[in-house]
Design a protein around this motif. Structure first.
Motif, mmCIF file in Angstrom:
data_model
loop_
_atom_site.group_PDB
_atom_site.id
_atom_site.type_symbol
_atom_site.label_atom_id
_atom_site.label_comp_id
_atom_site.label_asym_id
_atom_site.label_seq_id
_atom_site.Cartn_x
_atom_site.Cartn_y
_atom_site.Cartn_z
ATOM 1 N N GLU A 95 -5.485 1.401 -7.993
ATOM 2 C CA GLU A 95 -4.479 2.087 -8.799
ATOM 3 C C GLU A 95 -3.696 1.065 -9.625
ATOM 4 O O GLU A 95 -3.399 -0.031 -9.154
ATOM 5 N N ARG A 107 -2.586 1.100 -1.979
ATOM 6 C CA ARG A 107 -2.860 1.763 -3.250
ATOM 7 C C ARG A 107 -3.325 0.757 -4.306
ATOM 8 O O ARG A 107 -4.196 1.069 -5.126
ATOM 9 N N LEU A 108 -2.734 -0.453 -4.280
ATOM 10 C CA LEU A 108 -3.161 -1.481 -5.223
ATOM 11 C C LEU A 108 -4.600 -1.903 -4.940
ATOM 12 O O LEU A 108 -5.403 -2.108 -5.868
ATOM 13 N N ALA A 125 -0.408 -8.976 -8.451
ATOM 14 C CA ALA A 125 0.762 -8.573 -7.672
ATOM 15 C C ALA A 125 0.563 -8.891 -6.201
ATOM 16 O O ALA A 125 1.470 -9.395 -5.526
ATOM 17 N N LEU A 126 -0.635 -8.612 -5.693
ATOM 18 C CA LEU A 126 -0.925 -8.926 -4.298
ATOM 19 C C LEU A 126 -0.910 -10.425 -4.057
ATOM 20 O O LEU A 126 -0.403 -10.906 -3.039
ATOM 21 N N LEU A 148 -0.610 -0.914 -11.395
ATOM 22 C CA LEU A 148 0.674 -1.290 -10.828
ATOM 23 C C LEU A 148 1.784 -0.321 -11.222
ATOM 24 O O LEU A 148 2.617 0.046 -10.396
ATOM 25 N N GLU A 150 -3.969 -6.871 -12.939
ATOM 26 C CA GLU A 150 -2.533 -6.895 -12.688
ATOM 27 C C GLU A 150 -2.220 -6.571 -11.236
ATOM 28 O O GLU A 150 -1.356 -7.186 -10.619
ATOM 29 N N SER A 151 -2.963 -5.611 -10.663
ATOM 30 C CA SER A 151 -2.738 -5.248 -9.269
ATOM 31 C C SER A 151 -3.096 -6.394 -8.337
ATOM 32 O O SER A 151 -2.394 -6.667 -7.356
ATOM 33 N N GLU A 152 -4.194 -7.081 -8.625
ATOM 34 C CA GLU A 152 -4.575 -8.222 -7.793
ATOM 35 C C GLU A 152 -3.572 -9.360 -7.912
ATOM 36 O O GLU A 152 -3.264 -10.047 -6.927
ATOM 37 N N VAL A 182 1.932 2.652 -9.055
ATOM 38 C CA VAL A 182 2.198 2.423 -7.637
ATOM 39 C C VAL A 182 3.663 2.080 -7.396
ATOM 40 O O VAL A 182 4.294 2.593 -6.475
#
Length: 489
Positions: free
Chosen positions: A19, A14-15, A86-87, A21, A82-84, A24
């Motif tokens: 989407e 999803r990230l 987190a990954l 963070l 932010e999602s990247e 998700v």
């Protein structure tokens, strides 16, 4: 672990789809953050037997090279979402995790992953993450602090998790009182325990607040902690605000603390009603308080049990009499076996057992009592003499037309007889309509052991009984059992 891997890959997918963070990952769900970390970073997931290089998750096909592309972005110093980030914080390569930490300062939503990185196995990653957490944690408050504290305490058991836990404790001690109070109401049991210990050590709660916490929390550790602290912190003239919540609590451990406090308060009269409390611990505390003030509780119990037809007789009175009396007090308990109240009859049976006056002829008929609690207590009282009970009479009580509680009590005694009687009763119930009795019968047969004396070798009845339960054993076990019984096939 497999569940965390699947959940982590689903969140990663999803990230990667763009989407945000906060849509998700539920920030209040500790397991979501740990699953995201495990699902992306754990090397085990890259084994073909676990997950192929491209895996279908929730209808998507996720390529690991999408996450590997983060390495190129980092080298080029390109801005990451932010999602990247987190990954990248969960990347399998420790150098990626280390390099990306310096970019997280502007994204407070990623602080839970910084908590996890503080426990990282790679020392450079830990050394980068810890100063960031130390500077950010004092600024956190409210529900976000509650969720973050739960995560800190969840990972505290890891190899390097003590730093974050000590940092949390120090921050709470030095920070505003409201932060600790927020943690006291956390839905996470570990967090509540941590917060209550801290509140007790720092004397943040009044005796009345401690008493209410002890009475209202369902966790026994918090009950004991707060009840003891309330008892110790109470001052002269402040008993009412403490004793009220403790004595009215539904938790026996808390009520016992309140009853014990009556001694210090000099109020033995208030302990008398607790002589017939449903909890044995509370009854014992009440007797102790009365004795400390010169009152023998035994005459009070005898007076309560003197009238076997008293409809207001408290159910625990016969038990209290047995707990504090002698064998001669059985004379007061025997008439109570015919009391109109089932709980009183059950307590009378239990009292006779405590006094070692469980007469077989007297109690056997109570297996047919209409109250399940009476039948249950009767079976418990007759267990020591089960081998002397009439097998045929007990077998009649496991018939299908008998009440379920009677059948269960009778079967309990037949099981205690052992030998062929036990096997015969269990096989009889193996096809019973009651699923609980049927399951119990199957377990009894599987655990049945060959008696040393009462089964003659080659017994035809035992052979026939085993033929009816062959599905419960493997061929090897059944052959061995028949060989022990001298049955040749």
């Amino acid at each position: 672990m497999t569940r965390d891997l699947r959940t982590g890959w689903a969140l990663a997918g999803r990230l990667l789809d763009g989407e945000p963070l906060n849509a998700v990952v539920d920030t209040a769900d500790v397991s979501a953050w740990t699953a995201l970390d495990v699902g992306i970073r754990d090397r085990a997931q890259f084994r073909p037997a676990v997950l192929p290089s491209r895996t279908r998750i929730e209808g998507r096909r996720i390529a690991w090279d999408q996450i590997e592309g983060l390495r190129l972005n980092l080298r080029g110093r390109a801005p990451l979402s932010e999602s990247e980030l987190a990954l990248a914080l969960c990347h399998v390569d420790g150098r990626i995790r280390e390099a990306v930490i310096e970019r997280v300062a502007d994204f407070p939503g990623l602080l839970p992953l910084i908590v996890i990185r503080c426990t990282d196995w790679a020392a450079p990653v830990r050394e980068r993450a810890r100063p960031l957490l130390a500077s950010a944690l004092p600024e956190v408050g409210g529900p976000y602090l509650v969720a973050l504290a739960a995560l800190v305490l969840r990972v505290a058991g890891r190899g390097h998790g003590i730093f974050a836990r000590d940092l949390l404790e120090r921050t709470l001690r030095e920070g505003p009182r409201e932060n600790v109070e927020a943690l006291l109401a956390s839905g996470d049991r570990t967090t509540r325990r941590f917060a209550h210990r801290l509140a007790v050590q720092e004397r943040l709660l009044s005796p009345a607040s401690l008493a209410r916490a002890a009475a209202g929390d369902g966790d026994v550790v918090i009950q004991d902690l707060c009840a003891e602290a309330a008892h110790a912190a109470v001052r002269e003239g402040a008993y009412d605000e403490v004793l009220g919540p403790l004595l009215l609590s539904r938790q026996p451990r808390v009520r016992s603390a309140g009853v014990t406090a009556l001694r210090r308060a000099g109020r033995p009269a208030q302990a008398e009603p607790f002589l017939v409390d449903r909890s044995g611990l509370v009854r014992a505390c009440a007797r102790w308080v009365l004795r400390q003030h010169g009152t023998d509780p035994l005459p009070l119990y005898r007076e309560l049990c003197a009238d076997p037809s008293d409809p207001k007789l408290p159910p625990a009175a016969p038990l209290g009499l047995a707990e504090s009396g002698t064998r001669t007090d059985a004379a007061l308990l025997i008439p109570l076996l015919s009391h109109p109240s089932g709980p009183v009859r059950a307590a009378a049976v239990a009292g006779l057992r405590l006094l070692d006056r469980a007469d077989t002829e007297l109690l056997l008929a109570l297996l047919d009592d209409s109250s399940p609690s009476v039948a249950r207590e009767t079976a418990a009282a007759l267990l020591p003499s089960a081998e002397h009970l009439p097998e045929a009479w007990l077998t009649q009580r496991i018939a299908a037309d008998r009440p379920a509680h009677t059948r269960k009590a009778a079967f309990r005694l037949l099981r205690a007889q052992g030998g062929v009687a036990q096997l015969r009763a269990a096989v009889h119930l193996l096809t019973d309509e009651n699923p609980r009795l049927r399951a119990l019968a199957g377990q009894t047969i599987q655990l049945w052991t060959v008696p040393p004396t009462d089964v003659p070798l080659g017994d035809a009845e035992v052979d026939a009984l085993l033929d009816r339960c062959t599905h419960l054993f493997s061929d090897y076990v059944l052959r061995r059992l028949r060989r022990q019984l001298g049955i040749s096939r």
